[in-house]
Design an enzyme around this catalytic site. Sequence first.
Site, mmCIF file in Angstrom:
data_model
loop_
_atom_site.group_PDB
_atom_site.id
_atom_site.type_symbol
_atom_site.label_atom_id
_atom_site.label_comp_id
_atom_site.label_asym_id
_atom_site.label_seq_id
_atom_site.Cartn_x
_atom_site.Cartn_y
_atom_site.Cartn_z
ATOM 1 N N ASP A 8 0.860 -1.178 0.000
ATOM 2 C CA ASP A 8 0.000 0.000 0.000
ATOM 3 C C ASP A 8 0.904 1.237 0.000
ATOM 4 O O ASP A 8 2.140 1.138 -0.111
ATOM 5 C CB ASP A 8 -0.994 -0.040 1.172
ATOM 6 C CG ASP A 8 -0.391 0.301 2.529
ATOM 7 O OD1 ASP A 8 0.847 0.463 2.636
ATOM 8 O OD2 ASP A 8 -1.166 0.385 3.499
ATOM 9 N N CYS A 66 2.837 -3.048 4.089
ATOM 10 C CA CYS A 66 2.048 -1.856 4.390
ATOM 11 C C CYS A 66 2.831 -1.062 5.429
ATOM 12 O O CYS A 66 3.998 -1.362 5.678
ATOM 13 C CB CYS A 66 0.626 -2.201 4.842
ATOM 14 S SG CYS A 66 0.459 -2.959 6.478
ATOM 15 N N THR A 68 2.736 -0.864 8.777
ATOM 16 C CA THR A 68 3.234 -1.666 9.901
ATOM 17 C C THR A 68 3.429 -3.139 9.535
ATOM 18 O O THR A 68 4.088 -3.869 10.263
ATOM 19 C CB THR A 68 2.250 -1.626 11.085
ATOM 20 O OG1 THR A 68 1.009 -2.201 10.661
ATOM 21 C CG2 THR A 68 2.050 -0.214 11.597
ATOM 22 N N HIS A 99 9.737 -23.944 9.651
ATOM 23 C CA HIS A 99 8.746 -24.608 10.492
ATOM 24 C C HIS A 99 7.315 -24.437 10.010
ATOM 25 O O HIS A 99 6.485 -25.323 10.217
ATOM 26 C CB HIS A 99 8.833 -24.093 11.932
ATOM 27 C CG HIS A 99 10.091 -24.497 12.616
ATOM 28 N ND1 HIS A 99 10.277 -24.297 13.965
ATOM 29 C CD2 HIS A 99 11.230 -25.085 12.170
ATOM 30 C CE1 HIS A 99 11.486 -24.745 14.313
ATOM 31 N NE2 HIS A 99 12.079 -25.222 13.231
ATOM 32 N N HIS A 135 6.334 -30.553 12.035
ATOM 33 C CA HIS A 135 5.976 -29.267 11.432
ATOM 34 C C HIS A 135 4.867 -29.447 10.403
ATOM 35 O O HIS A 135 3.936 -28.632 10.342
ATOM 36 C CB HIS A 135 7.198 -28.597 10.821
ATOM 37 C CG HIS A 135 8.253 -28.268 11.825
ATOM 38 N ND1 HIS A 135 7.996 -27.538 12.963
ATOM 39 C CD2 HIS A 135 9.558 -28.600 11.873
ATOM 40 C CE1 HIS A 135 9.107 -27.424 13.676
ATOM 41 N NE2 HIS A 135 10.070 -28.075 13.038
#
Length: 148
Positions: A8, A66, A68, A99, A135
């Site tokens: 963004d 974006c 954050t 993992h 996993h």
Amino acid sequence: MKLVIGCDHGAVELKDSVKKVLAEFEDIKVEDVGTFDGNSVDYPDIAEKVCGKVASGEADRGIVLCGTGLGISIAANKVKGIRAALCHDVFSARMSREHNDANVLAMGGRVIGFGPAGEIVRVWVTTDFSHEERHQRRIDKMMALENK
């Protein structure tokens, strides 16, 4: 590997930096789905573009960015088949691949510098899934949650 990337308006500069890092790898083809400037866009729309290509098999992996990394990672994980990992350090990036077999990397353009982001990307694109039974079992359980 085919990789699709999108961001963004809060991470255009980080996306450009990440694309330079990805250019170091001859075996990675990158498709950029935008955005390309600072004009406001909604991160769920970018997550849908990137993750739609990963989920359909058109791309092997994706990177979403974006401000954050939070909003776009949440939106990415709403797309069936996506395992998006928000990573702001190299250890998390490595573990997300080894993992969790993360197929989408998320980062925040306003919370991580270009140097650390480059190292995270290098580790994330070069780390393979371990294929250890424990996993895989956990991934199968995670993905089954989509059908509940």
